[in-house]
Design an enzyme around this catalytic site. Structure first.
Site, short mmCIF file in Angstrom:
data_model
loop_
_atom_site.label_atom_id
_atom_site.label_comp_id
_atom_site.label_asym_id
_atom_site.label_seq_id
_atom_site.Cartn_x
_atom_site.Cartn_y
_atom_site.Cartn_z
CG MET A 269 -11.66 -2.39 5.50
SD MET A 269 -10.16 -2.02 4.56
CE MET A 269 -9.17 -1.13 5.77
CG HIS B 285 -4.05 -1.41 -1.47
ND1 HIS B 285 -5.22 -2.10 -1.77
CD2 HIS B 285 -4.35 -0.59 -0.44
CE1 HIS B 285 -6.18 -1.70 -0.93
NE2 HIS B 285 -5.68 -0.78 -0.13
CG MET C 159 -8.14 7.53 2.61
SD MET C 159 -7.28 7.50 4.19
CE MET C 159 -6.50 5.88 4.10
CB SER D 38 -0.89 0.00 1.24
OG SER D 38 -1.41 1.30 1.43
CG ASP E 43 -5.11 2.71 1.07
OD1 ASP E 43 -6.09 1.94 1.02
OD2 ASP E 43 -3.98 2.35 1.46
C1 DX5 Z 1 -6.16 1.87 5.80
C2 DX5 Z 1 -5.77 1.55 4.39
C3 DX5 Z 1 -4.66 0.57 4.27
C4 DX5 Z 1 -3.36 0.99 4.90
C5 DX5 Z 1 -2.81 -0.22 5.58
O1 DX5 Z 1 -7.28 2.66 5.80
O2 DX5 Z 1 -6.87 1.01 3.68
O3 DX5 Z 1 -4.46 0.16 2.93
O4 DX5 Z 1 -2.40 1.46 3.99
O5 DX5 Z 1 -1.67 0.16 6.26
P1 DX5 Z 1 -0.86 -0.82 7.21
O6 DX5 Z 1 -0.49 -2.04 6.42
O7 DX5 Z 1 0.32 0.00 7.58
O8 DX5 Z 1 -1.74 -1.16 8.38
ZN ZN Z 2 -6.51 0.08 1.64
#
Ligand code: DX5
Ligand code: ZN
Length: 220
Positions: free
Chosen positions: A139, A35, A39, A10, A37
């Site tokens: 999640m 990946h 937001m 990610s 993200d």
């Molecule tokens: C959280 C995101 C994840 C995040 C995970 O809201 O959807 O993709 O990057 O991060 P780690 O692996 O550091 O918990």
């Molecule tokens: Zn994510």
């Protein structure tokens, strides 16, 4: 059916000032997908990137781009992310939009639709959509930030979902996201997940190739 293990770093944990380089570093280290993200500061209390960044990433790597939309109205933005080069586009069941219609927009564009559920949302909430998706993202933290601790109770949901997939002869990948690393990925794989997202555990590792290899080994 044994699905291959997919490791998806990610970029939330990458150096945002050098994203193209960071994505190439992940590719060289053995990543399968990237990946991303997204937001919007409404659906989750954090702001990240939009379609233009996805377009930039598209130029930087040939790996599939797995776009995770944490926004209030994914239906409004899906076409822009597809145009920018997303391969997998996932939307939250908790987002206030017509989920079936939005999944159909993704499918009709020739991309892979995914549905995401938060730790507090039961599997039954996504059941009506399971034959419309190519991926279900369970999640394993509450979305919004990287580096949070893995929520153990989500493992049971992965197992439930895998059982349902088997019973109903459905066809989707099971992805996990949040607090995933060498120590937590094994339980997820055993329960039936095969797409493993990891931010901090990979981008902040001293050696990403070694960290990816350790995650794969922990899935065996
Ligand atoms: C959280 C995101 C994840 C995040 C995970 O809201 O959807 O993709 O990057 O991060 P780690 O692996 O550091 O918990
Ligand atoms: Zn994510």
């Amino acid at each position: 059916m044994q699905r291959p293990i997919i490791i998806a770093p990610s970029i939330l944990a990458a150096d945002f000032g050098r994203l193209a380089e960071e994505v190439r570093r992940a590719e060289t280290a053995g990543a399968d997908w990237i990946h991303v993200d997204v937001m919007d500061g409404h659906f989750v209390p954090n702001l990240t990137v939009g379609p233009d960044v996805v377009r930039g990433l598209r130029r930087a790597t040939k790996l599939p781009l797995d776009v995770h939309l944490m926004v209030d109205r994914p239906d409004k933005f899906v076409p822009q992310f597809i145009d920018a080069g997303a391969d997998w586009v996932s939307i939250h069941i908790e987002s206030p939009c017509n989920v079936a219609t939005t999944l159909e927009i993704i499918r009709a564009a020739g991309k892979k639709p995914g549905i995401v559920l938060n730790p507090g949302t039961p599997i039954k909430a996504i059941q009506p959509h399971l034959d419309r998706v190519k991926l279900v993202l369970v999640m394993t933290v509450n979305p919004g930030f990287g580096g949070q601790p893995f929520i153990e109770s989500c493992v049971e949901k992965i197992a439930q979902l895998a059982a349902l997939r088997e019973a109903r002869k459905l066809d989707f990948e099971i992805e996990v996201d949040g607090g995933i690393g060498e120590k937590t990925v094994g339980a997820c794989a055993t329960a039936g997940a095969n797409v493993m997202v990891a931010g901090v555990a990979l981008f902040r590792a001293p050696d990403m190739a070694q960290a990816i290899a350790a995650m794969r080994a922990a899935c065996q």
